[in-house]
Design a protein around this motif. Sequence first.
Motif, short mmCIF file in Angstrom:
data_model
loop_
_atom_site.label_atom_id
_atom_site.label_comp_id
_atom_site.label_asym_id
_atom_site.label_seq_id
_atom_site.Cartn_x
_atom_site.Cartn_y
_atom_site.Cartn_z
N ILE A 1 -13.45 -23.62 -11.78
CA ILE A 1 -13.42 -22.45 -10.54
C ILE A 1 -12.52 -21.67 -11.15
O ILE A 1 -12.75 -20.22 -10.74
N ALA B 1 -18.93 -32.21 -11.61
CA ALA B 1 -18.04 -31.21 -12.10
C ALA B 1 -18.18 -30.94 -13.72
O ALA B 1 -18.07 -29.85 -13.97
N THR C 1 -12.51 -29.42 -12.20
CA THR C 1 -12.59 -28.62 -11.26
C THR C 1 -11.76 -27.21 -11.47
O THR C 1 -12.24 -26.10 -11.17
N SER D 1 -19.35 -32.22 -6.14
CA SER D 1 -18.07 -32.68 -6.68
C SER D 1 -17.01 -33.18 -5.53
O SER D 1 -16.51 -34.22 -5.46
N SER E 1 -19.90 -27.42 -7.49
CA SER E 1 -18.52 -27.90 -7.06
C SER E 1 -18.44 -28.66 -5.90
O SER E 1 -17.55 -29.60 -5.26
#
Length: 572
Positions: A373, A241, A369, A260, A257
């Motif tokens: 994102i 992350a 995260t 993660s 991601s």
Amino acid sequence: QQPFTVHLFNWFVMSDEITIGMNFILDQLSLLWLLIVTGVGALIHLYSIGYMKDDEKSGLFFSYLNLFIFFMALLVTGDNLLVMFMGWEGVGLCSYLLIGFWNKNQEYNDAAKKAFIMNRIGDFGFVIGIFTLAYLFGTVDFSALQSSISLISDPSSIPLLGVAAFCLFAGAMGKSAQIPLYTWLPDAMAGPTPVSALIHAATMVTAGIFMITRMHFLFDVTPGIQLMIAIIGAITSLFAASIGLVQTDIKKTLAYSTISQLGLMFLALGLGAYSVAIFHVITHAFFKACLFLGAGSVMHSTGGEQDMRRMGGLKGVMGITYITFLLSALSMAGIPPFAGFFSKDEILAVAMANNPYLWAIVTFASLLTAVYIFRVLFLTFFREFRGSEEEKKHLHESPFMMTLPLIILAILALIGGVLSLPFGRSWLNDYLSPVLPQAVENHSHSAWLQFGVMGISVLIALAGLGIAYYKYIRKSEVPVTDDKKTGFVKVLYHKYYIDEIYDKLFVKSLYALDLFFRRYIEPVIHKVVIGIGHIVKVLSVPASRIQNGSIGFYLFVFVVGFCTILCYIFFT
């Protein structure tokens, strides 16, 4: 309720002790995974029709894609470790073929080889684990292994059980990209985007989770290995992350991601919450496949551009892609009522109940995260387009064949959480209870713990959204060029220099060993072999003179030999 098994034939028969059949099983676990593989796989096939229509080798691409689905189905339906391993190696082969599909680019070939080799490292451990269990119990059938292990009164008295569990976990680390065998997955983004969505979101990378879940009866009696799985999963989640925070390649950010999120699943496995890990596998398949396909849609519109610094402002021309990407991003960040919120909340609740230290690690990873994102979302779809005017003229929404799978996956990313709601009975856990009896038990936490963890996870997700909004919308920040990165950002951008460390420790050392053998050992071996041949040649000259074609001489030698035999028989 009862599993359906099929025995085709005996594959290996080794004496009377070990018989390995070509056996298959359909139970709740394999059926669930088949549904994920074929369901998401079908949507990705549909998407690929539009994405690959202008590729000159599209027929070959679909043959590789279907071969991959076949081997994945073989992996999840095998009723023993050897059949599972056949599917395991098959998906490894297909990943090599698909990652290096555009093989005119040498970098893509190198990425394919890297994925293949690093997976073989883990697979070597998997093989040792299979041999160890076969040595201990004389079988590799899942039901027979479970019965044999359940009869052991003190599993700690058999150290080889821990060895077998660790070796199987090593195989899972390679296939599911956990520290230290994770570096292949970001490079695997070299393949076509549908490959990234299929292999690295929904199917192949979850093979390790499936294998550990299928072998739960082994890991349940090796608590030391379980703790190791949980720790490595939590560290991997945070580690990947943090790297994803500063990447500028849209597909590589999604790749980190994936690593993660896989770490979160391994944390749940290590804490014995197998059904919770499976729940996150399902929701992750929905939102991550949608994100990867959304990234492919963006690349399709921008002429193959992957650098988010040259994107921006796409929501005006790519409305469907933007909305589906937004829904999937909200799900991945853990915003209620999206599917990712429910599955991630379950993992965090299990972590808090069992190990608060690991909970703290993955909670921080969840914050990162949400930041990265939404960073991807804002850099890609908001503000002004940062590419050239010529590129801006060609921006367009992807065709219906590509947007339909996005819509379906986005809807699933929204409503998928109903499979296991946090309060009351869980449909998913009830369904898995014949295979995983502890599934219902893992779901029932105290109300204060559930509410507390839920509240913290929502605050964390909203905080990540706020940080990303402030940096990339309010302040309109755009990542600087590679040569201007400094400090810890530069370290993160170069992935903690792990690839460079591996290169010096392993690749360069192997090259040096190869050079040593070629310069010093191989010439010695060459001289020895040539010398033996020369000696034989020298000795053959006088020996060949005996073969002179004289029948009298041959008869004389025959009589001498015959008399020698008679003397030996009668006088000794």
